[in-house]
Write an enzyme that holds these catalytic residues in place. Structure first.
Site, PDB file in Angstrom:
ATOM      1  N   ASP A   5      -1.895  18.196  32.020  1.00  0.00           N
ATOM      2  CA  ASP A   5      -2.989  17.246  31.809  1.00  0.00           C
ATOM      3  C   ASP A   5      -3.883  17.287  33.045  1.00  0.00           C
ATOM      4  OD1 ASP A   5      -4.678  15.067  31.672  1.00  0.00           O
ATOM      5  OD2 ASP A   5      -3.172  13.694  30.883  1.00  0.00           O
ATOM      6  N   PHE A  59       0.033   8.717  33.249  1.00  0.00           N
ATOM      7  CA  PHE A  59      -1.069   8.083  32.518  1.00  0.00           C
ATOM      8  C   PHE A  59      -1.815   9.173  31.776  1.00  0.00           C
ATOM      9  CE2 PHE A  59      -5.271   6.539  31.622  1.00  0.00           C
ATOM     10  CZ  PHE A  59      -5.001   5.292  31.091  1.00  0.00           C
ATOM     11  N   LYS A  80     -12.996  14.197  30.845  1.00  0.00           N
ATOM     12  CA  LYS A  80     -13.769  13.561  31.912  1.00  0.00           C
ATOM     13  C   LYS A  80     -14.921  14.424  32.407  1.00  0.00           C
ATOM     14  CE  LYS A  80     -10.196  10.311  33.439  1.00  0.00           C
ATOM     15  NZ  LYS A  80     -10.728   9.159  32.720  1.00  0.00           N
TER      16      LYS A  80
END
Length: 401
Positions: free
Chosen positions: A226, A141, A255
């Site tokens: 990531d 994801f 984030k």
């Protein structure tokens, strides 16, 4: 909105669907706790999918944001501003890289990394133009843009959004043999999550990432990590890759970099990689804006102390000890994760992940399900041990009911 039902009804009437939120309407928050529109308090055990590593309303981050709000918030990248150099220098140093390229969202950072890898492949490695391949893992994801869902194996994220962007090879996560077989002379990068969050907090086999690092060096391929959800303290290290003792060529961050105050993301790499971008070839109006840089600079300063990483490691050990006691008792079939991050697999006989999350909400705990039978636990790193234990007690009660 006077009631939860009123607020949800209005939201459903005027907004398109994306997530499937739990029926709670948050009105205020502090630390690891949120309060809804009717005054009910909940322990946040999701932390905005790790965007809130430093908790809700962190004073240091709010003070940094307030001070910058009074000065200047946006110039676009048409001009320099006085917070930009400091942010880029300090974030690059935290990553152990020469330079960074600031963006806004995680998906933007992944898109930037994809463009970067292709350009590096053509201009440095010498791959024929238009033939670059990037190897990714099943269950990944990385975001929801058209290009990113093109290499997703999640049907909810991918189906009916084609035609899809070519140039990606999907291999099983954690399978080094399959990865090695997929790398060809036209491969420019391997893009992986050190821990797959959306897939259920999947931790790869020991030694996998060292194998990835060795393979990519040997084949002249970029290793892009990531760390949008796994990085910046969540797993007990600044970066989850550190657990395997490896350093990727490219870090992709987001984030928690914005502290839950503003969206901030970035790609970090050395000059010989990020230096392939020239003026006008990539950009973002809001990427690296003064407000984002002020908040991001404070986040980097907080991480430099090591305090949050140590807290995540110590409380994470406690979290996993307690959760592993539930395995084999009938309700929990497996627990995975690192630091203050866990995926808990629920036996279907005790309910779906969604149902367990709803029952936890009724007891004042907010968590979220994924892939049907798994719930994710990822509280803010500032959570107290007492609050963490209280949240775990609610989970035990729900599973025993």
């Amino acid at each position: 909105m006077s009631t939860t039902a009123d607020a949800i009804r209005s939201a459903e009437a005027h907004s398109a669907h994306n997530y499937h939120p739990l029926p709670v309407v948050v009105a205020s928050a502090e630390g690891a706790w949120v309060t809804d529109v009717e005054g009910r308090r909940y322990l946040d055990m999701l932390a905005g999918y790790s965007a809130l590593n430093f908790g809700h309303g962190n004073r240091r981050l709010l003070d940094a944001a307030r001070a910058q709000l009074e000065r200047v918030t946006l110039t676009s990248r048409a001009f320099y501003h006085d917070r930009f150099a400091d942010f880029c220098r300090e974030l690059a140093a935290l990553c152990g890289k020469d330079m960074v390229l600031p963006m806004n969202t995680g998906a933007e950072a992944v898109e930037t990394a994809v463009k970067l890898a292709r350009k590096w492949g053509y201009e440095v490695k010498g791959v024929p133009d238009g033939h670059a391949k990037i190897v990714v893992a099943a269950g990944n994801f990385h975001g929801r843009t058209t290009t990113i869902v093109s290499f997703s194996t999640d049907h909810e994220a991918r189906d009916h959004f084609g035609p899809y962007t070519p140039g990606f090879e999907i291999v099983p996560y954690g399978d080094l043999t399959a990865l090695a077989a997929a790398v060809t002379p036209n491969t420019v990068a391997v893009l992986l999550e050190p821990i797959q969050g959306e897939a259920g907090v999947l931790v790869p086999p020991a030694g996998y990432f060292q194998g990835v690092r060795d393979l990519t060096r040997e084949r002249n391929v970029l290793f892009m990590a990531d760390e949008i959800q796994s990085g910046l303290g969540r797993t007990g290290k600044t970066f989850a890759c550190e657990h395997e003792g490896v350093v990727p060529d490219v870090y992709i961050l987001g984030k928690a970099l914005g502290g839950g105050v503003v969206p901030v993301s970035a790609v970090a790499a050395d000059q010989d990689v990020l230096g392939v971008f020239r003026p006008g070839e990539h950009g973002s109006t809001f990427g690296g804006n003064p407000l984002a840089c002020a908040v991001g600079l404070e986040v980097v300063a907080m991480l430099r102390t090591g305090e949050y990483q140590q807290r995540a490691a110590e409380l994470g050990d406690h979290l996993h000890r307690e959760l592993n006691l539930l395995v084999g008792g009938g309700a929990v079939t497996a627990v995975r994760g690192r630091g203050l991050w866990a995926g808990v697999d629920i036996d279907p006989g005790h309910g779906t992940g969604r149902e367990i999350s709803e029952r936890l909400m009724e007891r004042g705990v907010l968590a979220k399900d994924t892939h049907g039978s798994t719930i994710r636990i990822a509280p803010p790193l500032v959570i107290s041990k007492e609050d963490l234990d209280w949240g775990l007690e609610q989970l035990r009660s729900v599973l025993a009911g």
